[in-house]
Design a protein around this motif. Structure first.
Motif, PDB file in Angstrom:
ATOM      1  N   ALA B 257      23.573  48.734  28.626  1.00 20.51           N
ATOM      2  CA  ALA B 257      24.732  48.665  27.728  1.00 20.51           C
ATOM      3  C   ALA B 257      25.930  48.050  28.460  1.00 20.51           C
ATOM      4  CB  ALA B 257      25.083  50.054  27.217  1.00 20.51           C
ATOM      5  N   PHE B 258      26.114  48.456  29.732  1.00 19.45           N
ATOM      6  CA  PHE B 258      27.213  47.884  30.519  1.00 19.45           C
ATOM      7  C   PHE B 258      27.000  46.387  30.739  1.00 19.45           C
ATOM      8  CE2 PHE B 258      28.343  52.259  31.419  1.00 19.45           C
ATOM      9  CZ  PHE B 258      29.707  52.218  31.660  1.00 19.45           C
ATOM     10  N   ILE B 259      25.765  45.994  31.066  1.00 24.57           N
ATOM     11  CA  ILE B 259      25.481  44.566  31.306  1.00 24.57           C
ATOM     12  C   ILE B 259      25.787  43.760  30.043  1.00 24.57           C
ATOM     13  CG2 ILE B 259      23.661  42.857  31.754  1.00 24.57           C
ATOM     14  CD1 ILE B 259      22.236  44.904  33.498  1.00 24.57           C
ATOM     15  N   THR B 260      25.288  44.240  28.893  1.00 23.04           N
ATOM     16  CA  THR B 260      25.492  43.515  27.632  1.00 23.04           C
ATOM     17  C   THR B 260      26.983  43.348  27.331  1.00 23.04           C
ATOM     18  OG1 THR B 260      23.449  44.515  26.825  1.00 23.04           O
ATOM     19  CG2 THR B 260      24.853  43.482  25.181  1.00 23.04           C
ATOM     20  N   ALA B 261      27.730  44.444  27.497  1.00 22.62           N
ATOM     21  CA  ALA B 261      29.162  44.390  27.187  1.00 22.62           C
ATOM     22  C   ALA B 261      29.910  43.469  28.156  1.00 22.62           C
ATOM     23  CB  ALA B 261      29.746  45.800  27.234  1.00 22.62           C
ATOM     24  N   PHE B 262      29.626  43.595  29.453  1.00 23.03           N
ATOM     25  CA  PHE B 262      30.312  42.743  30.435  1.00 23.03           C
ATOM     26  C   PHE B 262      29.941  41.268  30.247  1.00 23.03           C
ATOM     27  CE2 PHE B 262      30.850  46.535  33.430  1.00 23.03           C
ATOM     28  CZ  PHE B 262      32.230  46.568  33.276  1.00 23.03           C
ATOM     29  N   ALA B 263      28.668  41.001  29.952  1.00 19.95           N
ATOM     30  CA  ALA B 263      28.238  39.610  29.783  1.00 19.95           C
ATOM     31  C   ALA B 263      28.924  38.992  28.569  1.00 19.95           C
ATOM     32  CB  ALA B 263      26.721  39.553  29.617  1.00 19.95           C
ATOM     33  N   ASN B 264      28.989  39.749  27.474  1.00 19.75           N
ATOM     34  CA  ASN B 264      29.631  39.241  26.265  1.00 19.75           C
ATOM     35  C   ASN B 264      31.114  38.973  26.508  1.00 19.75           C
ATOM     36  OD1 ASN B 264      29.907  38.928  23.214  1.00 19.75           O
ATOM     37  ND2 ASN B 264      31.321  40.588  23.635  1.00 19.75           N
ATOM     38  N   CYS B 265      31.803  39.956  27.103  1.00 21.72           N
ATOM     39  CA  CYS B 265      33.249  39.800  27.315  1.00 21.72           C
ATOM     40  C   CYS B 265      33.531  38.770  28.413  1.00 21.72           C
ATOM     41  CB  CYS B 265      33.873  41.157  27.643  1.00 21.72           C
ATOM     42  SG  CYS B 265      33.730  42.309  26.267  1.00 21.72           S
ATOM     43  N   GLY B 266      32.661  38.720  29.411  1.00 25.46           N
ATOM     44  CA  GLY B 266      32.821  37.710  30.466  1.00 25.46           C
ATOM     45  C   GLY B 266      32.669  36.309  29.899  1.00 25.46           C
ATOM     46  N   PHE B 267      31.772  36.161  28.926  1.00 24.82           N
ATOM     47  CA  PHE B 267      31.566  34.843  28.321  1.00 24.82           C
ATOM     48  C   PHE B 267      32.784  34.417  27.514  1.00 24.82           C
ATOM     49  CE2 PHE B 267      30.301  31.983  24.936  1.00 24.82           C
ATOM     50  CZ  PHE B 267      29.581  31.025  25.617  1.00 24.82           C
ATOM     51  N   GLU B 268      33.355  35.356  26.754  1.00 22.32           N
ATOM     52  CA  GLU B 268      34.513  34.954  25.938  1.00 22.32           C
ATOM     53  C   GLU B 268      35.745  34.674  26.802  1.00 22.32           C
ATOM     54  OE1 GLU B 268      34.671  37.866  22.833  1.00 22.32           O
ATOM     55  OE2 GLU B 268      35.698  39.376  24.021  1.00 22.32           O
ATOM     56  N   PHE B 269      35.818  35.366  27.944  1.00 23.07           N
ATOM     57  CA  PHE B 269      36.926  35.105  28.872  1.00 23.07           C
ATOM     58  C   PHE B 269      36.785  33.690  29.440  1.00 23.07           C
ATOM     59  CE2 PHE B 269      39.121  35.756  33.012  1.00 23.07           C
ATOM     60  CZ  PHE B 269      40.332  36.240  32.540  1.00 23.07           C
ATOM     61  N   LEU B 270      35.537  33.317  29.731  1.00 23.11           N
ATOM     62  CA  LEU B 270      35.239  31.967  30.236  1.00 23.11           C
ATOM     63  C   LEU B 270      35.575  30.922  29.170  1.00 23.11           C
ATOM     64  CD1 LEU B 270      33.705  30.692  32.749  1.00 23.11           C
ATOM     65  CD2 LEU B 270      31.676  30.674  31.302  1.00 23.11           C
ATOM     66  N   ALA B 271      35.167  31.222  27.928  1.00 23.31           N
ATOM     67  CA  ALA B 271      35.422  30.288  26.828  1.00 23.31           C
ATOM     68  C   ALA B 271      36.920  30.068  26.627  1.00 23.31           C
ATOM     69  CB  ALA B 271      34.797  30.824  25.538  1.00 23.31           C
ATOM     70  N   ALA B 272      37.710  31.144  26.810  1.00 26.06           N
ATOM     71  CA  ALA B 272      39.162  31.040  26.617  1.00 26.06           C
ATOM     72  C   ALA B 272      39.761  30.033  27.607  1.00 26.06           C
ATOM     73  CB  ALA B 272      39.811  32.415  26.791  1.00 26.06           C
ATOM     74  N   ILE B 273      39.240  30.040  28.837  1.00 26.34           N
ATOM     75  CA  ILE B 273      39.757  29.108  29.856  1.00 26.34           C
ATOM     76  C   ILE B 273      39.452  27.665  29.436  1.00 26.34           C
ATOM     77  CG2 ILE B 273      39.544  28.417  32.291  1.00 26.34           C
ATOM     78  CD1 ILE B 273      38.730  31.419  32.805  1.00 26.34           C
ATOM     79  N   GLY B 274      38.221  27.438  28.979  1.00 25.75           N
ATOM     80  CA  GLY B 274      37.833  26.094  28.538  1.00 25.75           C
ATOM     81  C   GLY B 274      38.660  25.632  27.357  1.00 25.75           C
ATOM     82  N   VAL B 275      38.780  26.493  26.350  1.00 26.24           N
ATOM     83  CA  VAL B 275      39.493  26.126  25.115  1.00 26.24           C
ATOM     84  C   VAL B 275      40.964  25.829  25.411  1.00 26.24           C
ATOM     85  CG1 VAL B 275      40.344  27.070  22.911  1.00 26.24           C
ATOM     86  CG2 VAL B 275      37.934  27.321  23.519  1.00 26.24           C
ATOM     87  N   PHE B 276      41.626  26.690  26.201  1.00 26.26           N
ATOM     88  CA  PHE B 276      43.067  26.471  26.446  1.00 26.26           C
ATOM     89  C   PHE B 276      43.323  25.367  27.462  1.00 26.26           C
ATOM     90  CE2 PHE B 276      46.063  28.750  23.893  1.00 26.26           C
ATOM     91  CZ  PHE B 276      45.186  29.452  23.069  1.00 26.26           C
ATOM     92  N   GLY B 277      42.356  25.077  28.318  1.00 25.47           N
ATOM     93  CA  GLY B 277      42.482  23.906  29.195  1.00 25.47           C
ATOM     94  C   GLY B 277      42.514  22.649  28.338  1.00 25.47           C
TER      95      GLY B 277
END
Lengths: 34, 503
Positions: B257-277
């Motif tokens: 459950a921790f892996i799934t949650a961290f992976a999902n939130c880690g991915f959206e954090f990564l996406a935010a950097i790409g989108v705002f760049g």
């Protein structure tokens, strides 16, 4: 990037990617117990 | 005829499928704007609170229930208490309803993937999307005919979803996620590296992360954080319980459950950097502020980004293919999970084979989703999506946490997951399930209702909101009650003896 925004980028990255790394390491170390 | 329950080929396969289900369009087009508009770096405080007090606890609850009772959501809940079966059908039916419009957005993305090669959207990306591409009509009651490119994309996507689920859990869903998820992360990393090194990217990243502490005091920002975590993790949709029911007896639940949650939130954090760049680059190249270009959802993916790709020239073609490829991959892993959540529930209930159920579900889904491929499709999508999420999904999450927390007893789930997990969870989890999650979701539900009363959603007519919005909620509830009153193909599945065997 400004220092302030860099600090929050690092905090976010540490919690989320760091958390993911730690949990993945735990899963890998215990892979034979499943 | 009873069927043997499928099982994941490996735990990695299960985790990739769970992450694949959670990572969807919202991670790419909703979270970046939310982070920017809700206080930048300061938003991380409510966001992390939401993740640790509601997101991860609910994920453990759903994984635990699915694994303990070895059944799709309605079967798992019926085994816990026969009266709760309808509460398992509601998310399964909602999942199917969501799927019928979610797949339309993927069809748009498939078309835009093709358009990226020639940048067919031209200079006026807004007019291209709304007038030339989806041929938006002037009201939800004017269908304006079928949009054929959308229809063709739709047919291909349904065929793909049918094929994957038809092949089964390990040969279909697991294999798909093992290919698509690493590819998706790889593409996103390329977008982020190039996006963050574009001229002007730092402007976007500064706006994204600079904290605005005044926002942290705003209750709406906290609700937005809880909403993002809740919807983003595919909770209360029947998916996570179904997926965990395919796990073997001895397996780790808590850490998964921790892996799934961290992976999902880690991915959206990564996406935010790409989108705002990329948005920073666009703002700099046009000499405007970030606030003039920052947007979310359909406006970001199908209007703002195509414009950026045009400005970029030849590099924009590559970026376009990568970006829309990301949307398609992220979407497919989510649609497959929704097909599975609905089909698995029907398989358990009727005892019919996977092949028959998946074929019936996908054919029915395809027919319904044609409605969204019309000129009025965007209106239906917008209204139904708002109502199902704001009222349906939130109520289901609230009911789940409430009945488990106050009637079933969270301790039973905790004891079960602790017995098979590497690291036990403490009594803090009971407190989250019993108090924090229900209170937050109830507050969210009340706020949604009050907002709707004050100002009906989206400026639509009352008729449109009643028929499509409240209609979809009532339809989901009626179907759930109706199906739950039908007998199981094998009554022993939910009998007390069988329940003890499965508990």
């Amino acid at each position: 990037m400004t220092t302030q925004s860099l600090v929050f980028f690092i905090i976010g990255g540490l919690v989320l990617w760091g958390g993911l790394a730690v949990t993945l390491i735990i899963a890998y170390k215990n892979r034979n117990n499943d | 005829m009873a069927h043997k329950r499928d099982q994941w080929g490996s735990k990695l396969g299960f985790i990739l499928a769970a992450v694949g289900s959670a990572v969807g369009l919202g991670n790419i087009w909703r979270y970046p704007y939310l982070l920017y508009s809700c206080g930048g770096g300061a938003f991380l405080i409510p966001y992390f609170c939401a993740l640790f007090t509601a997101g991860i606890p609910l994920m453990i609850l759903e994984f635990g229930m699915g694994h303990k009772y070895k059944g799709s959501t309605p079967l798992a809940l019926a085994r816990a208490n026969r009266k709760w079966e309808w509460m398992g059908w509601w998310p399964s039916v909602n999942s199917f309803l969501i799927l019928t419009y979610y797949i339309i957005i993927l069809s748009w993305a498939v078309n835009y993937l093709y358009f990226s090669i020639t940048q067919a959207w031209g200079s006026d990306t807004n007019s291209f999307f709304f007038n030339s591409f989806i041929k938006l009509s002037d009201s939800p009651f004017h269908l304006n005919g079928i949009v054929w490119p959308v229809f063709i994309g739709l047919a291909l996507l349904w065929l793909l979803n049918w094929y994957i689920c038809y092949k089964g859990v390990s040969h279909g869903i697991e294999r798909l996620n093992k290919i698509l998820l690493p590819t998706l992360v790889g593409i996103m990393i390329i977008i982020v590296i190039r996006g963050a090194t574009l001229p002007g990217a730092s402007l976007g990243l500064n706006k994204l992360f600079t904290p605005d502490w005044s926002k942290v005091m705003d209750a709406k920002v906290w609700m937005a954080a809880y909403g993002q975590v809740f919807f983003s993790l595919s909770l209360a949709m029947g998916v996570m319980m179904t997926y965990s029911s395919y796990l073997p007896e001895k397996t780790d639940i808590n850490n998964s459950a921790f892996i799934t949650a961290f992976a999902n939130c880690g991915f959206e954090f990564l996406a935010a950097i790409g989108v705002f760049g990329i948005l920073g680059y666009m703002a700099t190249s046009q000499g405007v502020g970030i606030e003039d270009v920052a947007t979310q959802s359909i406006g970001l993916a199908f209007v703002a980004f195509p414009k950026v790709f045009t400005v970029m020239g030849p590099l924009g073609r590559v970026f376009g293919i990568l970006f829309f490829g990301c949307l398609v991959f992220a979407g497919i892993t989510s649609t497959v999970s929704m097909v599975e959540a609905f089909s698995s529930a029907l398989m358990d209930k009727t005892g019919l084979s996977r092949k028959k159920i998946v074929t019936i579900a996908c054919s029915l889904g395809f027919l319904i989703s044609i409605l969204y491929a019309t000129g009025a499709g965007l209106y239906f999508l917008d209204i139904i999506d708002n109502f199902i999420n704001a009222y349906g999904t939130v109520t289901i999450g609230l009911l789940e946490a409430f009945v488990i927390g106050w009637f079933y007893g969270p301790g039973k789930i905790r004891e079960h997951t602790n017995l098979i997990s590497y690291y036990p969870i403490g009594r803090w989890w009971d407190v989250m399930i019993k108090f924090v999650t229900p209170v937050v979701l109830l507050y969210m539900l009340v706020q949604n209702v009050l907002t709707e009363i004050k100002q009906p959603y989206g400026g639509y007519s009352l008729n449109a909101l009643l028929i499509f919005g409240w209609g979809s909620i009532i339809l989901g509830l009626i179907l759930s009650f109706f199906i739950s009153k039908r007998p199981w193909h094998d009554a022993s599945l939910v009998s007390p003896v069988k329940r003890r065997e499965n508990a």
